[in-house]
Design an enzyme around this catalytic site. Structure first.
Site, mmCIF file in Angstrom:
data_model
loop_
_atom_site.group_PDB
_atom_site.id
_atom_site.type_symbol
_atom_site.label_atom_id
_atom_site.label_comp_id
_atom_site.label_asym_id
_atom_site.label_seq_id
_atom_site.Cartn_x
_atom_site.Cartn_y
_atom_site.Cartn_z
ATOM 1 N N GLY A 46 33.966 32.995 25.892
ATOM 2 C CA GLY A 46 35.373 33.380 25.796
ATOM 3 C C GLY A 46 35.597 34.499 26.793
ATOM 4 O O GLY A 46 35.063 34.450 27.905
ATOM 5 N N GLU A 47 36.330 35.494 26.402
ATOM 6 C CA GLU A 47 36.561 36.642 27.279
ATOM 7 C C GLU A 47 35.967 37.872 26.587
ATOM 8 O O GLU A 47 36.477 38.311 25.559
ATOM 9 C CB GLU A 47 38.066 36.782 27.532
ATOM 10 N N SER A 48 34.888 38.378 27.167
ATOM 11 C CA SER A 48 34.119 39.407 26.463
ATOM 12 C C SER A 48 34.932 40.667 26.140
ATOM 13 O O SER A 48 34.802 41.222 25.049
ATOM 14 C CB SER A 48 32.862 39.760 27.264
ATOM 15 N N CYS A 78 27.302 32.842 27.169
ATOM 16 C CA CYS A 78 28.265 33.295 28.180
ATOM 17 C C CYS A 78 28.859 34.655 27.798
ATOM 18 O O CYS A 78 28.141 35.650 27.847
ATOM 19 C CB CYS A 78 29.314 32.227 28.431
ATOM 20 N N ARG A 105 28.726 40.414 35.059
ATOM 21 C CA ARG A 105 29.819 39.511 34.676
ATOM 22 C C ARG A 105 30.339 38.759 35.894
ATOM 23 O O ARG A 105 30.244 39.233 37.019
ATOM 24 C CB ARG A 105 30.983 40.305 34.084
ATOM 25 N N ILE A 134 30.752 28.547 33.298
ATOM 26 C CA ILE A 134 32.184 28.786 33.489
ATOM 27 C C ILE A 134 32.416 30.290 33.640
ATOM 28 O O ILE A 134 32.219 31.044 32.690
ATOM 29 C CB ILE A 134 33.012 28.251 32.298
ATOM 30 N N ARG A 135 32.767 30.699 34.821
ATOM 31 C CA ARG A 135 32.933 32.152 35.112
ATOM 32 C C ARG A 135 31.808 32.932 34.448
ATOM 33 O O ARG A 135 32.022 33.892 33.719
ATOM 34 C CB ARG A 135 34.312 32.643 34.669
ATOM 35 N N HIS A 171 27.080 27.254 28.730
ATOM 36 C CA HIS A 171 27.692 26.750 27.486
ATOM 37 C C HIS A 171 26.915 25.539 26.957
ATOM 38 O O HIS A 171 27.283 24.396 27.269
ATOM 39 C CB HIS A 171 29.142 26.336 27.767
ATOM 40 N N GLU A 173 27.116 24.263 24.173
ATOM 41 C CA GLU A 173 27.950 23.525 23.212
ATOM 42 C C GLU A 173 28.895 22.550 23.905
ATOM 43 O O GLU A 173 29.573 21.773 23.249
ATOM 44 C CB GLU A 173 28.725 24.522 22.331
HETATM 45 N N1 GLN Z 1 33.942 35.647 32.421
HETATM 46 C C1 GLN Z 1 33.925 35.858 30.998
HETATM 47 C C2 GLN Z 1 33.675 37.333 30.659
HETATM 48 O O1 GLN Z 1 33.407 38.097 31.507
HETATM 49 C C3 GLN Z 1 32.890 34.977 30.328
HETATM 50 C C4 GLN Z 1 33.227 33.522 30.524
HETATM 51 C C5 GLN Z 1 32.769 32.600 29.452
HETATM 52 O O2 GLN Z 1 32.411 33.003 28.333
HETATM 53 N N2 GLN Z 1 32.824 31.331 29.752
HETATM 54 O O3 GLN Z 1 33.754 37.704 29.517
#
Ligand code: GLN
Length: 205
Positions: A46-48, A78, A105, A134-135, A171, A173
């Site tokens: 997600g977005e940390s 992630c 990150r 993913i990112r 990921h 999952e």
């Molecule tokens: N880029 C996100 C972060 O810095 C992590 C991306 C992800 O969980 N797929 O939190």
């Protein structure tokens, strides 16, 4: 086995789907009282920074940190890996700081910010693991207690374990390969055995 999935934000549903298929009992965690009686926990992607903010506003940050410090097995994927890390760069941020890794990150830049690659993971057997990034972050540095489980061809560390903590930059999952989830349930089963709570029951293939 009762496994919590942190469900504040991000792709927690996919983890629930995988772990239920493997026979675990799942609980979505949003409030501190939901942490009672857990045998393991998943912190999803997600977005940390958003997740840390929500952990603070829901009063979860400190109880979670203490529970993990007391030995609860955790799989962080992630953003979940970022939240476990003792130190974070690009930029620095507040984390649970329970695992002796330094994580960068968004480590792959804009060109390659999402990709899929077959990863060599000796702990999972000979067959490679299809890993979706993913990112994603990667691990820049590890402490002496950390075991590296997988690297990209360029040497970047993308999966690591320290005792009851499993950190994955990708990921597991997203896709159809349940081996990392099964590996994690194996960690939970060993922990239950070690703490004398239950006979180990590692889910069969
Ligand atoms: N880029 C996100 C972060 O810095 C992590 C991306 C992800 O969980 N797929 O939190």
């Amino acid at each position: 086995m009762k496994i919590g999935v942190l469900a504040l934000q991000g792709d927690f549903i996919e983890h629930v789907r995988f772990l239920e298929k493997l026979g675990a009992r799942l609980v979505a965690i949003r409030k501190p009282d939901e942490l009672a009686g857990l045998d393991g926990l998943v912190i999803p992607g997600g977005e940390s920074t958003t997740m840390v903010g929500l952990m603070h506003s829901y009063g979860l940050f400190q109880p979670l940190k203490e529970l993990i410090r007391s030995g609860l097995p955790v799989m962080g994927t992630c953003a979940g890996m970022i939240l476990l890390a003792r130190k974070v760069s690009n930029p620095d941020m507040d984390t649970l700081a329970v695992m002796d890794i330094t994580v960068k990150r968004n480590a792959f830049g804009r060109q390659a910010d999402s990709f899929e690659i077959e990863l060599d993971v000796p702990s999972l057997g000979e067959k490679s693991f299809p890993a979706v990034f993913i990112r994603a972050p990667f691990v820049e540095d590890t402490g002496s207690q950390v075991k590296v489980l997988a690297r990209l061809p360029d040497g970047s560390i993308v999966a690591a374990r320290q005792g009851n903590l499993l950190a994955l930059a990708f990921h597991p999952e997203l896709g159809h390969d349940a081996r990392f989830h099964r590996y994690f349930l194996g960690m939970v089963a060993s922990h239950l055995m070690d703490t004398g709570k239950q006979e180990a029951a590692i889910p069969a293939d």
